[in-house]
Design an enzyme around this catalytic site. Structure first.
Site, mmCIF file in Angstrom:
data_model
loop_
_atom_site.group_PDB
_atom_site.id
_atom_site.type_symbol
_atom_site.label_atom_id
_atom_site.label_comp_id
_atom_site.label_asym_id
_atom_site.label_seq_id
_atom_site.Cartn_x
_atom_site.Cartn_y
_atom_site.Cartn_z
ATOM 1 N N GLU A 73 0.833 -1.207 0.000
ATOM 2 C CA GLU A 73 0.000 0.000 0.000
ATOM 3 C C GLU A 73 0.869 1.259 0.000
ATOM 4 O O GLU A 73 1.939 1.297 0.588
ATOM 5 C CB GLU A 73 -0.930 0.016 1.215
ATOM 6 N N PHE A 132 2.239 5.294 0.342
ATOM 7 C CA PHE A 132 2.607 6.114 1.493
ATOM 8 C C PHE A 132 1.413 6.890 2.037
ATOM 9 O O PHE A 132 1.204 6.967 3.256
ATOM 10 C CB PHE A 132 3.724 7.085 1.094
ATOM 11 N N PHE A 191 -2.586 11.044 -3.241
ATOM 12 C CA PHE A 191 -1.523 12.052 -3.254
ATOM 13 C C PHE A 191 -2.152 13.441 -3.344
ATOM 14 O O PHE A 191 -1.794 14.353 -2.595
ATOM 15 C CB PHE A 191 -0.594 11.798 -4.448
#
Length: 473
Positions: free
Chosen positions: A60, A62, A380
């Site tokens: 998975e 960050f 992100f």
């Protein structure tokens, strides 16, 4: 004689407490406290420690792991709030394998190279796994996991179900019984194949919804009934995402601040290269997203044209791009937008930072732009917007989505956004030197289509931890 010895011990212990309290007061004065649950108790370090280990699915990314740290922090915070007998520590899993990193194998990287650990310690007790391992080894008392009940009667169930551990299926968790007559009978892989953890007991818990309250209740009960010291929660990413107000009410919404050195590096880039915060930034994700048809990412060429349009429309002169296809994006700019290439900026890793650290620097640069353009499907992007809300850049016009390419004829895609606007700005079109007119009518409509997400998904308070780091504030 006994009384004299007892009095001397009492006086010594009391003096030690005063000294340690004074040391803590001096070291923590550099950080703003927020009515913390465990640090307000001056005797917390005398309590018996309990440890909760956790991890997520192997590989998975960050930013998902950051989200899970928020969830597990809430569990720890609530445990320490309700239980005054023990002190509960969260054991942070090391970084070994992430599918998004080009170098997929790492040797137990610690969290402090990415985040400011002093901030987290200010709110919840934490310990890196490497330190836990020095104390106890690769072992724990209980290995547990959670799963969702998916059958039609699940919501009618009054209580959660307790099942054998292997009923909580976790991909590649390598669960096995290593021996029958030893204390630590069971073994599972831990944190991206960093190591294997052995446990004395295993259990699986299932419910129609897995909240931090359920996890809190289950682990608290296990600690007391079995008088144990540690629990490993496998696959903790199944725990439901808490609402931002839950995190705020428990002092957690802003504790995951980036490592100070990385923030300073990002600020230096903003001050020396971009010169001010009056730029737009963008996250372009292509590597894996272009394979997912439902995300419908536009071609790089169309995305670049749209970014130029947004820049001119907002009267800016710089575009900072964070992307997983840097070389290809630069190639497209040089080939199709040569007369505009001086508007585009990319971070160059001159200091040889780890790629995870580079991503954080780029996120910080994006977070501090006057306008950010992202992708609603990307974590992100989501974490950049989260940071922006924490530094008062959460207004609607400051956070735009690039939109899926078929946004104008895909009702399912439209429903993902709070608002969609069509803005034809004549002066911005003129500045594009007739490039706009060479595109199809579908492309033209896409260029002037602006999408906006839901602000309720993000915090609404200025972070006391971030104030001093905001450039040009």
């Amino acid at each position: 004689m006994k009384n004299m010895i007892y009095n001397l011990i009492s006086i010594s212990l009391y003096s030690l407490i005063i000294i340690l309290t004074d040391i803590y007061a001096k070291t923590s004065s550099l950080i703003c406290n927020k009515n913390d649950i465990y640090l307000n108790d001056k005797f917390y370090f005398l309590k018996k420690k309990k440890y909760i280990l956790y991890d997520v699915n192997i590989g998975e990314g960050f930013n998902l792991q950051k989200e899970v740290l928020y969830r597990m922090s809430l569990v720890i915070y609530q445990l320490n709030k309700r239980d005054k007998e023990y002190i509960y520590y969260l054991v942070l899993p090391p970084w070994c394998y992430l599918s998004h990193w080009s170098n997929k194998r790492h040797d137990n990287l610690q969290w402090n190279i990415f985040l400011n650990m002093n901030i987290i310690k200010n709110v919840i007790p934490i310990i890196e796994f490497s330190d836990y391992k020095k104390l106890y080894g690769d072992v724990t008392d209980f290995i547990i996991s959670f799963k969702y009940l998916l059958d039609s009667n699940a919501q009618k169930a009054k209580y959660y179900h307790v099942l054998p551990f292997d009923k909580c299926y976790i991909e590649d968790y390598k669960f096995k019984i290593v021996c029958k007559n030893c204390d630590y009978k069971y073994s599972v892989t831990y944190s991206g194949n960093c190591t294997n953890i052995k446990g004395k007991n295993t259990l699986c818990y299932s419910d129609y919804i897995v909240t931090n309250y359920l996890v809190n209740y289950v682990v608290h009960k296990l600690f007391y009934i079995h008088n144990i010291n540690s629990i490993l929660i496998k696959n903790s990413n199944v725990v439901l995402v808490p609402f931002p107000n839950e995190l705020f009410e428990n002092n957690i919404e802003d504790i995951l601040l980036f490592n100070e050195k990385l923030i300073y590096n990002g600020n230096n880039y903003i001050k020396e290269i971009l010169k001010n915060s009056n730029y737009i930034s963008c996250h372009l994700r292509y590597n894996d997203f272009k394979k997912i048809t439902s995300y419908d990412v536009p071609s790089v060429q169309i995305a670049i044209l749209k970014l130029l349009y947004i820049m001119f429309m907002n009267n800016k002169e710089k575009i900072f791009i964070s992307t997983d296809e840097k070389k290809y994006v630069q190639y497209i700019i040089n080939k199709h937008f040569k007369q505009f290439k001086h508007f585009f900026y990319f971070y160059e890793n001159k200091d040889n930072y780890h790629e995870g650290q580079v991503a954080i620097i780029e996120q910080w640069i994006c977070a501090n732009s006057s306008t950010f353009v992202g992708n609603i499907f990307s974590r992100f992007t989501m974490h950049i917007i989260w940071e922006r809300y924490l530094i008062t850049k959460g207004k609607e016009h400051q956070n735009i989505d690039l939109c899926g390419y078929s946004i104008n004829n895909n009702e399912q895609l439209k429903n993902r956004y709070k608002k969609i606007q069509y803005i034809y700005d004549h002066s911005s079109i003129e500045k594009l030197n007739n490039i706009y007119n060479t595109y199809s009518e579908i492309d033209k409509k896409y260029i002037i289509t602006l999408c906006f997400g839901f602000p309720s998904h993000f915090p609404s308070n200025l972070s006391i931890y971030r104030k001093k780091y905001i450039p040009f504030a």
